[in-house]
Write a protein that holds these residues in place. Structure first.
Motif, PDB file in Angstrom:
ATOM      1  N   ILE A  28     -13.715  15.688  29.179  1.00 63.69           N
ATOM      2  CA  ILE A  28     -12.531  14.981  29.710  1.00 63.69           C
ATOM      3  C   ILE A  28     -12.925  13.579  30.171  1.00 63.69           C
ATOM      4  O   ILE A  28     -12.256  12.587  29.849  1.00 63.69           O
ATOM      5  CB  ILE A  28     -11.882  15.780  30.863  1.00 63.69           C
ATOM      6  CG1 ILE A  28     -11.273  17.079  30.333  1.00 63.69           C
ATOM      7  CG2 ILE A  28     -10.821  14.934  31.585  1.00 63.69           C
ATOM      8  CD1 ILE A  28     -10.865  18.055  31.435  1.00 63.69           C
ATOM      9  N   VAL A  31     -13.829  11.364  27.103  1.00 61.07           N
ATOM     10  CA  VAL A  31     -12.650  10.881  26.382  1.00 61.07           C
ATOM     11  C   VAL A  31     -11.910   9.826  27.203  1.00 61.07           C
ATOM     12  O   VAL A  31     -11.551   8.753  26.702  1.00 61.07           O
ATOM     13  CB  VAL A  31     -11.712  12.047  26.013  1.00 61.07           C
ATOM     14  CG1 VAL A  31     -10.362  11.545  25.517  1.00 61.07           C
ATOM     15  CG2 VAL A  31     -12.367  12.946  24.973  1.00 61.07           C
ATOM     16  N   GLY A  32     -11.677  10.123  28.488  1.00 62.15           N
ATOM     17  CA  GLY A  32     -10.929   9.188  29.347  1.00 62.15           C
ATOM     18  C   GLY A  32     -11.611   7.842  29.464  1.00 62.15           C
ATOM     19  O   GLY A  32     -10.995   6.787  29.247  1.00 62.15           O
ATOM     20  N   LEU A  35     -11.813   5.954  26.107  1.00 63.36           N
ATOM     21  CA  LEU A  35     -10.574   5.228  25.800  1.00 63.36           C
ATOM     22  C   LEU A  35     -10.454   3.957  26.647  1.00 63.36           C
ATOM     23  O   LEU A  35      -9.980   2.921  26.167  1.00 63.36           O
ATOM     24  CB  LEU A  35      -9.360   6.134  26.013  1.00 63.36           C
ATOM     25  CG  LEU A  35      -9.197   7.272  25.004  1.00 63.36           C
ATOM     26  CD1 LEU A  35      -8.067   8.201  25.432  1.00 63.36           C
ATOM     27  CD2 LEU A  35      -8.933   6.712  23.608  1.00 63.36           C
ATOM     28  N   TRP A  42      -3.513   3.563  27.551  1.00 68.52           N
ATOM     29  CA  TRP A  42      -3.077   4.927  27.891  1.00 68.52           C
ATOM     30  C   TRP A  42      -4.256   5.871  28.172  1.00 68.52           C
ATOM     31  O   TRP A  42      -4.123   7.088  28.113  1.00 68.52           O
ATOM     32  CB  TRP A  42      -2.223   5.499  26.758  1.00 68.52           C
ATOM     33  CG  TRP A  42      -0.976   4.705  26.539  1.00 68.52           C
ATOM     34  CD1 TRP A  42      -0.774   3.708  25.641  1.00 68.52           C
ATOM     35  CD2 TRP A  42       0.228   4.823  27.274  1.00 68.52           C
ATOM     36  NE1 TRP A  42       0.481   3.185  25.753  1.00 68.52           N
ATOM     37  CE2 TRP A  42       1.135   3.862  26.769  1.00 68.52           C
ATOM     38  CE3 TRP A  42       0.656   5.631  28.324  1.00 68.52           C
ATOM     39  CZ2 TRP A  42       2.411   3.698  27.258  1.00 68.52           C
ATOM     40  CZ3 TRP A  42       1.938   5.462  28.805  1.00 68.52           C
ATOM     41  CH2 TRP A  42       2.791   4.511  28.287  1.00 68.52           C
ATOM     42  N   PHE A  43      -5.399   5.296  28.533  1.00 72.17           N
ATOM     43  CA  PHE A  43      -6.600   6.094  28.782  1.00 72.17           C
ATOM     44  C   PHE A  43      -6.394   7.139  29.876  1.00 72.17           C
ATOM     45  O   PHE A  43      -6.954   8.223  29.827  1.00 72.17           O
ATOM     46  CB  PHE A  43      -7.787   5.188  29.147  1.00 72.17           C
ATOM     47  CG  PHE A  43      -7.691   4.620  30.531  1.00 72.17           C
ATOM     48  CD1 PHE A  43      -8.274   5.275  31.602  1.00 72.17           C
ATOM     49  CD2 PHE A  43      -7.014   3.431  30.761  1.00 72.17           C
ATOM     50  CE1 PHE A  43      -8.184   4.754  32.879  1.00 72.17           C
ATOM     51  CE2 PHE A  43      -6.909   2.900  32.027  1.00 72.17           C
ATOM     52  CZ  PHE A  43      -7.492   3.565  33.102  1.00 72.17           C
ATOM     53  N   TRP A  44      -5.592   6.785  30.866  1.00 72.89           N
ATOM     54  CA  TRP A  44      -5.398   7.649  32.032  1.00 72.89           C
ATOM     55  C   TRP A  44      -4.733   8.973  31.665  1.00 72.89           C
ATOM     56  O   TRP A  44      -4.852   9.961  32.399  1.00 72.89           O
ATOM     57  CB  TRP A  44      -4.592   6.918  33.110  1.00 72.89           C
ATOM     58  CG  TRP A  44      -3.216   6.503  32.648  1.00 72.89           C
ATOM     59  CD1 TRP A  44      -2.881   5.344  32.035  1.00 72.89           C
ATOM     60  CD2 TRP A  44      -2.021   7.277  32.756  1.00 72.89           C
ATOM     61  NE1 TRP A  44      -1.542   5.328  31.746  1.00 72.89           N
ATOM     62  CE2 TRP A  44      -0.984   6.507  32.188  1.00 72.89           C
ATOM     63  CE3 TRP A  44      -1.719   8.518  33.288  1.00 72.89           C
ATOM     64  CZ2 TRP A  44       0.320   6.956  32.127  1.00 72.89           C
ATOM     65  CZ3 TRP A  44      -0.411   8.963  33.230  1.00 72.89           C
ATOM     66  CH2 TRP A  44       0.594   8.185  32.649  1.00 72.89           C
ATOM     67  N   ALA A  46      -5.653  11.053  29.513  1.00 71.88           N
ATOM     68  CA  ALA A  46      -6.689  12.054  29.244  1.00 71.88           C
ATOM     69  C   ALA A  46      -7.006  12.884  30.488  1.00 71.88           C
ATOM     70  O   ALA A  46      -7.302  14.080  30.375  1.00 71.88           O
ATOM     71  CB  ALA A  46      -7.949  11.370  28.732  1.00 71.88           C
ATOM     72  N   GLY A  50      -6.282  16.725  30.524  1.00 72.17           N
ATOM     73  CA  GLY A  50      -7.534  17.473  30.524  1.00 72.17           C
ATOM     74  C   GLY A  50      -7.658  18.431  31.691  1.00 72.17           C
ATOM     75  O   GLY A  50      -7.947  19.617  31.519  1.00 72.17           O
TER      76      GLY A  50
END
Length: 137
Positions: A28, A31-32, A35, A42-44, A46, A50
């Motif tokens: 998580i 990925v976050g 990104l 829009w990374f947040w 994740a 998650g």
């Protein structure tokens, strides 16, 4: 085992649950922050997806796997077998209450059948020494 002990035991995570939780949390974050590093606005997304979706689903799958794997089918320990035999003999009237309690206490003093045999052997040796001393006098 009391109800409080069972509740504590149920709350303990198994090693597999701990491993899966650690891996999923790591993914998580990977990925976050990946990104974020790529500049995705829009990374947040994740993090809530998650932690609120993927992590609980993964832990539920682990619990399902462990329950189906058959941990409950493990053979009973020697002590459990011996206690069951004592209970059966007491219920059928072969043992009095005093005999039952004495045997249970002796059983719980030892952890394995080998320990019980050693205890009985040493007790018999002490008794035979006492009898020899008594016969000499």
């Amino acid at each position: 085992m009391s109800d409080a002990d069972r509740i504590v035991d149920e709350d303990d995570d198994t090693p597999l649950e701990q491993l899966v939780a650690g891996v999923v949390i790591g993914l998580i974050f990977l990925v976050g922050f990946g990104l974020l590093a790529l500049g995705n606005p829009w990374f947040w997304i994740a993090f809530p997806v998650g932690f609120a979706g993927v992590l609980p689903a993964a832990l539920a799958l682990v619990k399902l796997y462990e329950s189906r794997r058959g941990d409950d089918d493990a053979p009973p320990s020697e002590t459990e077998d011996a206690l069951e035999t004592l209970r059966r003999r007491y219920a059928s009237g072969e043992l009095t209450e005093e005999e039952f309690e004495a045997k249970v206490e002796r059983l719980l003093e030892t952890e394995t059948v080998a320990d019980a045999r050693n205890t009985v052997t040493s007790r018999r040796e002490r008794e035979s020494e006492t009898n020899v001393d008594f016969e000499r006098s």
